[in-house]
Motif scaffolding. Structure first.
Motif, PDB file in Angstrom:
ATOM      1  N   ALA A 156       0.830  -1.209   0.000  1.00  0.00           N
ATOM      2  CA  ALA A 156       0.000   0.000   0.000  1.00  0.00           C
ATOM      3  C   ALA A 156       0.865   1.260   0.000  1.00  0.00           C
ATOM      4  N   VAL A 157       1.910   1.285   0.813  1.00  0.00           N
ATOM      5  CA  VAL A 157       2.805   2.444   0.838  1.00  0.00           C
ATOM      6  C   VAL A 157       3.522   2.570  -0.506  1.00  0.00           C
ATOM      7  N   ALA A 158       3.983   1.447  -1.057  1.00  0.00           N
ATOM      8  CA  ALA A 158       4.667   1.461  -2.351  1.00  0.00           C
ATOM      9  C   ALA A 158       3.766   2.023  -3.450  1.00  0.00           C
ATOM     10  N   ALA A 159       2.500   1.687  -3.401  1.00  0.00           N
ATOM     11  CA  ALA A 159       1.557   2.132  -4.431  1.00  0.00           C
ATOM     12  C   ALA A 159       1.264   3.630  -4.341  1.00  0.00           C
ATOM     13  N   ASP A 160       1.503   4.233  -3.194  1.00  0.00           N
ATOM     14  CA  ASP A 160       1.224   5.660  -2.995  1.00  0.00           C
ATOM     15  C   ASP A 160       2.484   6.476  -3.281  1.00  0.00           C
ATOM     16  N   ARG A 161       2.867   6.535  -4.555  1.00  0.00           N
ATOM     17  CA  ARG A 161       4.092   7.242  -4.964  1.00  0.00           C
ATOM     18  C   ARG A 161       4.095   8.702  -4.516  1.00  0.00           C
ATOM     19  N   ALA A 162       2.929   9.333  -4.513  1.00  0.00           N
ATOM     20  CA  ALA A 162       2.852  10.742  -4.121  1.00  0.00           C
ATOM     21  C   ALA A 162       3.317  10.950  -2.683  1.00  0.00           C
ATOM     22  N   GLN A 163       3.213   9.905  -1.849  1.00  0.00           N
ATOM     23  CA  GLN A 163       3.629  10.005  -0.451  1.00  0.00           C
ATOM     24  C   GLN A 163       5.142   9.940  -0.318  1.00  0.00           C
ATOM     25  N   TRP A 164       5.798   9.041  -1.055  1.00  0.00           N
ATOM     26  CA  TRP A 164       7.219   8.821  -0.815  1.00  0.00           C
ATOM     27  C   TRP A 164       8.138   9.418  -1.872  1.00  0.00           C
ATOM     28  N   GLU A 165       7.714   9.498  -3.125  1.00  0.00           N
ATOM     29  CA  GLU A 165       8.623   9.927  -4.197  1.00  0.00           C
ATOM     30  C   GLU A 165       9.225  11.321  -3.984  1.00  0.00           C
ATOM     31  N   PRO A 166       8.454  12.323  -3.534  1.00  0.00           N
ATOM     32  CA  PRO A 166       9.059  13.651  -3.334  1.00  0.00           C
ATOM     33  C   PRO A 166      10.105  13.698  -2.222  1.00  0.00           C
ATOM     34  N   LEU A 167      10.116  12.688  -1.360  1.00  0.00           N
ATOM     35  CA  LEU A 167      11.047  12.672  -0.228  1.00  0.00           C
ATOM     36  C   LEU A 167      12.422  12.096  -0.589  1.00  0.00           C
ATOM     37  N   VAL A 168      12.502  11.334  -1.664  1.00  0.00           N
ATOM     38  CA  VAL A 168      13.731  10.605  -2.001  1.00  0.00           C
ATOM     39  C   VAL A 168      14.867  11.573  -2.311  1.00  0.00           C
ATOM     40  N   ARG A 169      16.009  11.288  -1.731  1.00  0.00           N
ATOM     41  CA  ARG A 169      17.254  12.020  -1.990  1.00  0.00           C
ATOM     42  C   ARG A 169      18.330  10.998  -2.287  1.00  0.00           C
ATOM     43  N   TYR A 170      19.343  11.403  -3.027  1.00  0.00           N
ATOM     44  CA  TYR A 170      20.469  10.525  -3.337  1.00  0.00           C
ATOM     45  C   TYR A 170      21.728  11.169  -2.793  1.00  0.00           C
ATOM     46  N   ASP A 171      22.548  10.360  -2.135  1.00  0.00           N
ATOM     47  CA  ASP A 171      23.778  10.846  -1.524  1.00  0.00           C
ATOM     48  C   ASP A 171      24.909   9.932  -1.979  1.00  0.00           C
ATOM     49  N   ALA A 172      25.883  10.491  -2.649  1.00  0.00           N
ATOM     50  CA  ALA A 172      26.984   9.690  -3.188  1.00  0.00           C
ATOM     51  C   ALA A 172      27.939   9.208  -2.106  1.00  0.00           C
ATOM     52  N   THR A 173      27.901   9.796  -0.918  1.00  0.00           N
ATOM     53  CA  THR A 173      28.854   9.414   0.124  1.00  0.00           C
ATOM     54  C   THR A 173      28.313   8.370   1.086  1.00  0.00           C
TER      55      THR A 173
END
Length: 177
Positions: free
Chosen positions: A39-56
């Motif tokens: 259910a959480v995975a299906a709600d992209r609007a909830q989690w996608e804007p939060l994702v950040r990428y850190d190379a370190t």
């Protein structure tokens, strides 16, 4: 012959509070935790804007907490990994949201792609790494909430590329689509 229906005799069961099952405060079975992850995975609007990428370092964000459980969002740039570890007394569900992750266990190596899930019991040891050239995002649910992540010797985990691993009781693959 009496024409009274059960509804006329007993009344509407939904109107009798003591006959209703109480609402659960949290999922209580493996299937319910896996369902929460889907259910959480299906709600992209909830989690996608939060994702950040850190190379370190691997980026992570606690997305939600509930009674006795936590939901975490993690990102993995190419070559980032967890190192061999277990989750102490916590059970868990790992769901790949984007990209692909390689999971190494004592039983073998498996590539998990978007939609794949792993369910594991306390003490289940694995190493998770992004072996691709694209970033990946995963969702992790721990019950009880994660309080320790003991590191394990790498020598016990297989390092061969994507050999099939037999399903066993400690972790089972599932597909979220």
């Amino acid at each position: 012959m009496n024409s009274d229906s059960d509804l006329q005799i007993a009344g509407d069961i939904l109107e009798v509070p003591h006959l209703l099952q109480p609402d659960r405060e949290r999922p209580s079975t493996v299937a319910e935790f896996a369902g929460l992850a889907r259910a959480v995975a299906a709600d992209r609007a909830q989690w996608e804007p939060l994702v950040r990428y850190d190379a370190t370092t691997r980026w992570y964000h606690r997305l939600r907490t509930g009674p006795g459980y936590e939901v975490w969002l993690l990102s993995w740039v190419p070559s980032q990994g967890s190192g061999p570890h277990d989750h102490g007394r916590s059970s868990g569900v790992l769901t790949v949201l984007e990209g692909a992750l390689t999971e190494r266990t004592e039983r073998g190596t498996r590539v998990l792609t978007a939609g794949d899930q792993r369910v594991f019991a306390p003490g289940y040891a694995h190493d998770v790494v992004n072996d691709t050239l694209e970033p990946a995002v995963s969702l992790h649910i721990y019950h009880p909430g994660l309080t320790e992540m003991p590191m394990r010797p790498a020598s016990r985990l297989r390092t061969a590329a994507a050999s099939p691993a037999a399903p066993h009781c400690e972790a089972r693959p599932a597909t979220v689509r």
